[in-house]
Scaffold this active site. Structure first.
Site, short mmCIF file in Angstrom:
data_model
loop_
_atom_site.label_atom_id
_atom_site.label_comp_id
_atom_site.label_asym_id
_atom_site.label_seq_id
_atom_site.Cartn_x
_atom_site.Cartn_y
_atom_site.Cartn_z
N ASN A 115 0.81 -1.60 0.01
CA ASN A 115 0.34 0.40 0.23
C ASN A 115 0.76 1.34 0.04
O ASN A 115 0.57 1.94 -0.86
CB ASN A 115 -1.02 0.42 1.36
N LYS A 167 14.70 -17.40 -31.09
CA LYS A 167 14.04 -15.79 -32.09
C LYS A 167 13.57 -15.97 -33.39
O LYS A 167 14.17 -16.67 -33.63
CB LYS A 167 14.76 -14.70 -31.99
N LYS A 169 10.31 -13.50 -31.57
CA LYS A 169 10.49 -14.15 -30.07
C LYS A 169 8.54 -15.04 -30.17
O LYS A 169 8.64 -15.40 -28.88
CB LYS A 169 9.95 -12.60 -29.73
N LYS A 193 16.46 -21.35 -24.22
CA LYS A 193 15.32 -21.30 -23.24
C LYS A 193 14.41 -20.95 -24.05
O LYS A 193 13.83 -20.15 -25.28
CB LYS A 193 15.85 -19.57 -22.29
N ASP A 195 11.30 -17.61 -24.69
CA ASP A 195 11.23 -16.20 -24.52
C ASP A 195 10.15 -16.30 -23.47
O ASP A 195 10.02 -17.55 -23.30
CB ASP A 195 10.97 -15.48 -25.82
N GLU A 196 10.30 -14.93 -23.07
CA GLU A 196 9.32 -15.26 -21.76
C GLU A 196 7.83 -14.75 -22.75
O GLU A 196 6.77 -15.22 -21.39
CB GLU A 196 9.89 -13.67 -20.95
N ARG A 289 12.61 -11.54 -15.20
CA ARG A 289 12.05 -10.48 -14.74
C ARG A 289 10.89 -9.65 -15.62
O ARG A 289 11.04 -8.28 -14.92
CB ARG A 289 13.12 -9.93 -13.80
N HIS A 322 17.51 -12.73 -14.05
CA HIS A 322 17.96 -11.84 -15.05
C HIS A 322 18.52 -11.00 -13.87
O HIS A 322 17.87 -10.45 -13.34
CB HIS A 322 17.17 -11.39 -16.35
N LYS A 330 21.26 -4.06 -24.90
CA LYS A 330 20.45 -3.13 -24.83
C LYS A 330 19.05 -2.72 -24.00
O LYS A 330 18.55 -1.63 -24.12
CB LYS A 330 18.95 -4.01 -26.36
N SER A 399 21.03 -10.37 -19.73
CA SER A 399 20.86 -10.92 -20.93
C SER A 399 20.10 -9.69 -21.91
O SER A 399 20.34 -8.76 -21.28
CB SER A 399 19.46 -11.76 -21.10
#
Ligand code: CAP
Ligand code: MG
Length: 474
Positions: A115, A167, A169, A193, A195-196, A289, A322, A330, A399
């Protein structure tokens, strides 16, 4: 006490007085979780009035004293115990018995960055660092399957785990996805991996993606005689579906150690992270993340830092998270924002921005034990006996816009090769395709290990030379 502080104390109402103790003796006495915030008061309150309102709302209180308070409830009050008026910093001590027993991260964050982030009494409130007392460390899982275990499985020593993200993605069919995995692994890469956002898309059904990856992995392991790892995104709409995905992977014939579970820890939540850690202690839990920027970007005055996020991820038991490329890739970042967190999740004793955290309850009277902890910070032999236990290492996962030309610059900044790097475009944008991109990454790492510049090494390694030409100055 300085006149300025006395004036601030004199300005407090009766309720606010119960949420401060600027004479708190030894806050690191083990009774408190300690927080330090960058803090700018709002709503025409002075810094101590506003800080005590934050301490109240983030522990036992609300905006008025209530008739139902008791002597014991007052003992659970968070306490403002230090101010730095010049740097606009406030330190707050939280009795750790406030928190859900048994180690619940979402509960702590609901208090300290819940809060309070929305209150009128603040114009800025950013949790910069946090310190866990030894008694709390005992309640939290910490990582089980670590980067050390993954490196042992892969047969890797003294270098990063070299990985990629497939990729584009999104948009490949499961067969096309697996082919890209095969090509990366064929080129010598260790780790792939999802991709997210990878989930159960109709053009790439989850079960088919898993099956095709298994085929690709079996084929390339047979051909290269090298072990490989795939990190599957198990984030899902609900708990049952997440577990279903984990079980599907577990029961698809993968060797233990050849798969990791990736979780979008911010959007799927801390319950998901801790559930995976507790249900699958023999699997690498990979914390992605995505969305962290809403809390962590330095230009955002309200939220928490990458350091805080990373420390909680280690406490929760993520095997890796990460932590950013310190501005080399980037994403926005800097050594202060990204390297301090990486050190804090790797070592048993590490300096944060404000607190030095020991991740092991070490009997300070034992010189030999302290020596072991200091020396052991790279190997994490965790001694489970009645004297101490340590929270194992959590791997920085590096990454975001990296490519083979940026591997050495990052290692030089980080001062360690104890991490996983995953390069997406850095591999798949290579002019000669994914396998060549993988070879370029391996060659860049070989050059680093041999202490040869990539330019020189590129003279005898064409894939690297082509990568340098393509990626330099982009
Ligand atoms: C990287 C990535 C990662 C970000 C996450 C992406 O792809 O897959 O999710 O790196 O950032 O989707 O952008 P590229 P961070 O290698 O092609 O950039 O690691 O900072 O959390
Ligand atoms: Mg990604």
């Amino acid at each position: 006490m300085l006149k300025k502080y006395q004036e601030l104390l004199d300005s407090l109402n009766e309720k606010q007085q119960r949420y401060t103790n600027l004479n708190l003796k030894n806050p690191k006495n083990g009774q408190y979780l300690l927080c330090v915030f960058h803090f700018v008061p709002g709503n025409n309150l002075n810094v101590l009035q506003a800080a005590t309102e934050i301490a109240a709302e983030s522990s036992t209180g609300t905006n008025f004293t209530v008739q139902t308070e008791t002597d014991f409830s007052h003992e659970m009050n968070a306490l403002v115990y230090k101010l730095d008026l010049k740097k606009e910093l406030v330190w707050i001590a939280y009795p750790w018995r406030l928190f859900d027993r048994g180690g619940n991260i979402q509960n702590i964050l609901t208090y300290i960055v819940g809060n309070v982030l929305g209150m009128k009494q603040i114009d800025a409130l950013k949790l910069l660092d946090v310190w866990f007392p030894p008694a709390m460390l005992e309640q939290y899982d910490g990582p089980s399957y670590t980067l050390d275990d993954m490196k042992k499985y892969l047969g890797i020593k003294g270098r990063p785990v070299l990985g990629t993200i497939i990729k584009p993605k999104m948009g490949l069919t499961s067969a096309e996805y697996a082919e890209v995995c095969y090509n990366f692994w064929k080129g010598g890469g260790d780790f792939v991996k999802n991709d997210e956002p990878q989930a159960n898309q109709d053009f790439c059904p989850y079960d088919k993606m898993v099956a095709h990856v298994k085929e690709a992995m079996d084929k390339v392991v047979k051909e290269t005689k090298k072990k490989k790892v795939h990190s599957f995104n198990v984030s899902a709409a609900d708990f049952d579906t997440m577990i279903e995905r984990c079980e599907l992977i577990k029961n698809s014939g993968f060797e233990l150690g050849s798969y990791a579970f990736l979780i979008d820890g911010i959007t799927a939540g801390w319950m998901a992270v801790q559930t995976l850690r507790r249900r699958y202690p023999d699997v690498f839990i990979h914390f992605h993340r995505a969305s962290h920027g809403a809390y962590t970007r330095p230009e955002n005055p309200i939220g928490f830092t990458v350091l805080v996020l990373s420390k909680f991820a280690r406490l929760a038991g993520a095997s890796g998270i990460h932590t950013g490329t310190a501005g080399v890739g980037k994403m926005k970042g800097s050594p202060k924002e990204d390297i301090i967190p990486a050190n804090n999740i790797l070592h048993l004793i590490a300096k944060g921005q404000f607190f030095e955290q020991s991740w092991a309850k070490v009997p300070t009277n034992s010189k030999s034990m302290l020596k072991l902890v200091k020396e052991d910070s790279h190997h994490h032999v965790i001694l489970e006996d009645d004297s101490w236990r340590g929270i194992k290492k959590c791997a920085p996962i590096i990454s975001g816009g990296l490519n083979p030309t940026k591997l050495k610059p990052f290692i030089d900044l980080a001062g360690t090769t104890d991490f996983i790097t995953t390069m997406g475009a850095g591999v798949h944008a290579h002019p000669d395709g994914t396998e060549a991109g993988a070879k370029a990454l391996i060659q860049a790492c070989e050059a680093y290990m041999k202490k040869i510049s990539i330019e020189k090494y590129g003279k005898t390694h064409n894939e690297l030379a082509r990568a340098i030409k393509f990626f330099s100055n982009k």
